[in-house]
Every structure is written in C-alpha cells, then in structure tokens.
Design an enzyme around this catalytic site. Structure first.
Site, PDB file in Angstrom:
ATOM      1  N   PRO A  31      -2.557  39.178  15.626  1.00  0.00           N
ATOM      2  CG  PRO A  31      -2.833  40.747  17.327  1.00  0.00           C
ATOM      3  CD  PRO A  31      -3.590  39.848  16.415  1.00  0.00           C
ATOM      4  N   GLY A  40      -0.247  36.829  22.562  1.00  0.00           N
ATOM      5  CA  GLY A  40      -1.180  36.161  23.474  1.00  0.00           C
ATOM      6  C   GLY A  40      -2.508  35.787  22.861  1.00  0.00           C
ATOM      7  CG  LEU A  41      -4.736  38.077  20.750  1.00  0.00           C
ATOM      8  CD1 LEU A  41      -5.428  39.054  19.805  1.00  0.00           C
ATOM      9  CD2 LEU A  41      -5.594  37.892  21.990  1.00  0.00           C
ATOM     10  N   GLY A  42      -2.795  33.557  20.284  1.00  0.00           N
ATOM     11  CA  GLY A  42      -2.753  32.210  19.703  1.00  0.00           C
ATOM     12  C   GLY A  42      -2.451  32.162  18.215  1.00  0.00           C
ATOM     13  CB  SER A  43      -0.760  34.428  15.816  1.00  0.00           C
ATOM     14  OG  SER A  43       0.615  34.272  15.939  1.00  0.00           O
ATOM     15  CB  ALA A  45      -2.279  27.342  18.246  1.00  0.00           C
ATOM     16  CB  ALA A  46      -4.778  30.576  14.712  1.00  0.00           C
ATOM     17  CG  ASP A  80      -2.204  29.018  23.025  1.00  0.00           C
ATOM     18  OD1 ASP A  80      -2.722  29.217  24.136  1.00  0.00           O
ATOM     19  OD2 ASP A  80      -1.434  29.830  22.470  1.00  0.00           O
TER      20      ASP A  80
HETATM   21  O1  PMV Z   1       0.814  33.799  24.922  1.00  0.00           O
HETATM   22  P1  PMV Z   1       0.133  32.582  24.485  1.00  0.00           P
HETATM   23  O2  PMV Z   1      -1.138  32.841  23.805  1.00  0.00           O
HETATM   24  O3  PMV Z   1       1.007  31.644  23.723  1.00  0.00           O
HETATM   25  O4  PMV Z   1      -0.342  31.817  25.806  1.00  0.00           O
HETATM   26  C1  PMV Z   1       0.558  31.149  26.610  1.00  0.00           C
HETATM   27  C2  PMV Z   1      -0.162  30.540  27.773  1.00  0.00           C
HETATM   28  C3  PMV Z   1       0.788  30.017  28.827  1.00  0.00           C
HETATM   29  O5  PMV Z   1      -0.013  29.507  29.885  1.00  0.00           O
HETATM   30  C4  PMV Z   1       1.658  31.141  29.382  1.00  0.00           C
HETATM   31  C5  PMV Z   1       1.697  28.928  28.281  1.00  0.00           C
HETATM   32  C6  PMV Z   1       0.995  27.607  27.998  1.00  0.00           C
HETATM   33  O6  PMV Z   1       1.596  26.792  27.303  1.00  0.00           O
HETATM   34  O7  PMV Z   1      -0.109  27.372  28.499  1.00  0.00           O
END
Ligand code: PMV
Length: 316
Positions: A101, A105-108, A110-111, A152
């Site tokens: 999704p 917060g699951l890194g879509s 970067a993936a 990520d």
């Molecule tokens: O929401 P995500 O999966 O992009 O994670 C962000 C993680 C943070 O610590 C909030 C930002 C970062 O660059 O580390």
C-alpha cells in the site's frame, strides 16, 4: 535481449522511526508478503532510447520523456543510467506493479525504486549490487521525503533485518528466535514528508525536550536489538508499547492508530505500536502463533482495512 524481472519486499520499522532521522538507532525488517515487481521488456519496434512505462496500479501509461524529471520512475531509471554510465538505453518497456500500500509506512516508494533498478540493470546485463540499488532508492526518497534517514532503502535493498544508524554502515541483526508480527492498516494514507516535517517543527521549537524523547526511543531500539539477538522476543512487547507512547509525544500517532494499538493489546498482543511515519498508515503488534489470528481478526473488526501476519527471522 530477454525480459528481466525483479522484486523488492515491503518493510516495517520495529523500533526507532523518526528518532532515526536525528541519528538514533532503529530496527527495520523486510516484509515479504507484499512486494513491488518491475519487468523490463525489449521493444524491437521502438526507436532507440524510447522507454515506455506502465504502472497499471496507479493508472500510469506514458513514456519516460513525458514524465517530469523528478518523478520517482524517472529518477530510478536515470539513477541506473548514471550508476552504469550509460548514455543511451535501447528501446524498452518498463512495467511496474506493487502490492505494497502507498503512503502507509510499508516502504512502497523504496521498494518500487529498488525493483526498477534491479530489473533495468539486469535487463542491460549489468546487475547492480545491493549497495548500488540502495543508493539509487535513497536518492529517489530524498526528492520525495525531504530528509530521509536511509533506513527504508537499506532494509529493502538488502532484504535483511537491519540495525540502522544514519550515516553509518548498517548492521545485520541475527534473529535468534523467530517471532510473529501482525500488521494492521488504518486505511488512512499519510505522506511521510508531512509527518517528518512536523516532528522537525517540534524539535526546532524545543530541542532539549525532543532530544530527550529521541534518546529514549534510541535506548528502546538498542535494548530491543539485544532481546532479538538473545532469543527473547517476548520481551519486545513492552518495548513496542513504550515506543508507541514516545511516538505519541512526537504527535505522529492518530486516533485510528491509537485505537488499533489498544485493540491489539486487548486481544492479547504482547505489545503494539504504529510503524513508519505515522498519522495514518500501519501499526504492528507482537503476537504468538496462538494469538495471531485472534489479534488480526480484532484489528479488522476495529476498522483495519487489512492485516498481514509475518514471521520475522524465519529465513535467517
Ligand atoms: O513511513 P515510512 O515507511 O516512509 O517510514 C518513515 C520513517 C521515518 O523515520 C519517519 C523517516 C525516515 O526517513 O527514517
């Protein structure tokens, strides 16, 4: 040239998000139940250099020339060209799909970058090393997230549990005893950039207070690493719940996330927290094989739009 396909997993941050932007350690692990896939096909009828891009999940069907130069796909393709010092690409078609999704917060992001970098470099017969894939994904994130810590792209490119400190080589975490995590999606999409910017505003207004919060989060992450490496995963539960409370003081939780965290704890989870940037997106809960289904069902009944159960360390 034969077609080349590549995958990259999603990820969760088990401990330390946000504080990791300020140099504190964090722990992230890949989540292989969701993934991005990129496939590159030769386009024998196309003119040299024409790159057609299809991403049906987001309704995108275009050519590289028509994309803005800071579009994530353009940055990833150009990142591969720069890294491999290639000036002209053969005519090709790049197809990208993902079950991760977006903005949750699951890194879509970067993936997708990692999958594109791998598929394109593989197609060209010059497969990139994990480190190069990670660097390309980092540069894409930089454009879109403002000030990414780098966690990520690292966990996704290496597809390993990592103990990550910004600006330092990451360390692999050896999971002594596998443990089970249920991930619940609040269904609220939340751009990382905004949550990271609001934490920065708090920190700028009162650095002393927020440095202390970051220190506490960093201490939780260090202790968690010990429990993971010593094979005492049940000890991670209270640390997760403590990490969630610290994230609440950074104002990155939300009523939906707090309610899912409470639901998981009431259903028997050993600990729970939001994961990633917060304000929406996903939360996670530490469970046992016996409580996993009960916690997942409780989360869905409480409004989670879906849940994923994943075992950390089962392949390492
Ligand atoms: O929401 P995500 O999966 O992009 O994670 C962000 C993680 C943070 O610590 C909030 C930002 C970062 O660059 O580390």
């Amino acid at each position: 040239m034969p077609a080349a396909a590549a995958y990259a997993p999603g990820k969760i941050i088990l401990f330390g998000e946000h504080a990791v932007v300020y140099g504190r350690p964090a722990i992230a692990v890949p989540v292989t139940q969701v993934r991005a896939k990129a496939t590159v096909f030769a386009d024998p009828s196309g003119p040299e250099g024409r790159v057609q891009i299809e991403a049906p999940d987001i309704g995108l069907h275009t050519s590289l020339d028509e994309l803005p130069s800071d579009h994530p796909f353009a940055l990833a393709v150009n990142g591969v060209k720069d890294t491999l010092q290639i000036i002209h690409l053969p005519a090709l078609r790049l197809r990208v799909t993902s079950t991760i999704p977006i903005a949750s917060g699951l890194g879509s992001g970067a993936a997708v970058s990692a999958a594109v970098a791998r598929a394109l470099s593989g197609f060209l017969g010059m497969p990139l090393a994990d480190e190069q894939v990670s660097a390309i994904a980092y540069r894409v994130d930089q454009k879109h997230h403002g000030n990414p810590s780098g966690i990520d792209n690292t966990v996704i490119a290496y597809a390993q549990p990592v103990f990550f400190v910004r600006g330092q080589p990451f360390e692999r975490i050896l999971v002594h005893q596998p443990f089970t995590i249920v991930i619940g999606n609040s269904g609220v999409s939340s751009p990382t950039r905004e949550a990271v910017a609001s934490v920065r505003a708090l920190w700028q207004a009162d650095p002393e207070t927020y440095e202390r919060v970051f220190d506490s989060i960093g201490a939780v992450a260090r202790l968690a690493r010990q429990y993971i490496e010593q094979g005492q995963p049940e000890q991670l539960g209270p640390l997760m719940t403590e990490n969630h409370a610290l994230l609440q003081t950074l104002t990155v939780s939300s009523p939906e996330l707090d309610s899912l965290v409470e639901t998981a704890l009431r259903a028997g989870a050993l600990g729970a927290k939001l994961c990633g940037a917060g304000r929406g997106g996903n939360m996670l809960a530490l469970v046992t094989p016996d409580t996993a289904e009960r916690v997942a069902a409780a989360l869905r009944a409480a409004g989670a739009v879906n849940s994923i159960t994943t075992v950390i360390g089962s392949r390492t």
